[in-house]
Enzyme design. Structure first.
Site, PDB file in Angstrom:
ATOM      1  N   GLY A  44       5.681  -2.612 -10.866  1.00 59.65           N
ATOM      2  CA  GLY A  44       6.423  -3.456  -9.939  1.00 59.65           C
ATOM      3  C   GLY A  44       6.397  -4.917 -10.327  1.00 59.65           C
ATOM      4  O   GLY A  44       5.614  -5.349 -11.178  1.00 59.65           O
ATOM      5  N   ASP A  63      -4.264  -1.304  -4.471  1.00 57.23           N
ATOM      6  CA  ASP A  63      -4.211   0.109  -4.832  1.00 57.23           C
ATOM      7  C   ASP A  63      -3.971   0.943  -3.584  1.00 57.23           C
ATOM      8  O   ASP A  63      -4.642   0.758  -2.568  1.00 57.23           O
ATOM      9  CB  ASP A  63      -5.555   0.491  -5.476  1.00 57.23           C
ATOM     10  N   TYR A  82       3.875  15.472 -13.086  1.00 58.90           N
ATOM     11  CA  TYR A  82       4.530  14.590 -12.122  1.00 58.90           C
ATOM     12  C   TYR A  82       5.132  15.409 -10.988  1.00 58.90           C
ATOM     13  O   TYR A  82       4.904  15.127  -9.804  1.00 58.90           O
ATOM     14  CB  TYR A  82       5.612  13.750 -12.800  1.00 58.90           C
ATOM     15  N   LYS A 125       4.146  15.555  -6.918  1.00 57.63           N
ATOM     16  CA  LYS A 125       5.069  15.222  -5.836  1.00 57.63           C
ATOM     17  C   LYS A 125       5.162  16.351  -4.812  1.00 57.63           C
ATOM     18  O   LYS A 125       5.218  16.098  -3.603  1.00 57.63           O
ATOM     19  CB  LYS A 125       6.454  14.863  -6.386  1.00 57.63           C
TER      20      LYS A 125
END
Length: 163
Positions: free
Chosen positions: A36, A51, A139, A143
């Site tokens: 970011g 975090d 990944y 999710k």
């Protein structure tokens, strides 16, 4: 004015969401700045570097919050193949930490950013939410696990959820 927290709010999607929300909400952003950039955020947004697994920081940030938009995640599929434990730690562990902190601070609504990656390769196109998941990367597994945690913990803790 409603108060909203956007985790991962300095990222590409999070900053766009924060920009939309700031018109009608007080917006707090939490981001560890792995990918970011706080310069994406309008000056009205209150930015905190941190975090998503830091529960004491979450306790402080979530005081008086109406809704959490949980976008914080590691998102690079090829990288997840090399570092699955990091993806599990952030994407699953971070989600559980957010849900626990919401329970502890009384936040009653969360919007979780899931991923179409959890459906993997499908014969039927276009893919829709009624199809069975077939995750084919760490990944995607992280999710779908996070989605299940959001739903399950939301039910147990009385938190309204949507993924």
């Amino acid at each position: 004015m409603p108060v909203s927290v956007v985790t991962g709010g300095a990222g590409f999607l999070g900053s766009a969401l924060a920009l939309c929300l700031v018109e009608a909400h007080t917006v707090l952003v939490l981001d560890d700045l792995t990918t970011g950039d706080p310069r994406r955020l309008p000056p009205e947004v209150l930015f905190t570097r941190g975090d998503v697994k830091d529960v004491p920081k979450l306790w402080t940030l979530l005081q008086g919050v109406d809704c959490v938009y949980h976008l914080a995640a590691r998102v690079r599929v090829p990288e997840s193949i090399h570092y699955p434990s990091n993806y599990n730690s952030v994407n699953v562990g971070g989600t559980v930490a957010v849900m626990e902190a919401m329970r502890d601070t009384g936040v009653k609504r969360v919007v979780f950013a899931s991923s179409g990656a959890l459906y993997g390769e499908q014969q039927h196109q276009p893919i829709d939410e009624g199809q069975a998941p077939h995750p084919n990367s760490p990944y995607a597994v992280s999710k779908i696990a996070a989605e299940y945690y959001v739903s399950t913990l939301g039910s147990l803790y009385g938190i309204e959820t949507v993924s």
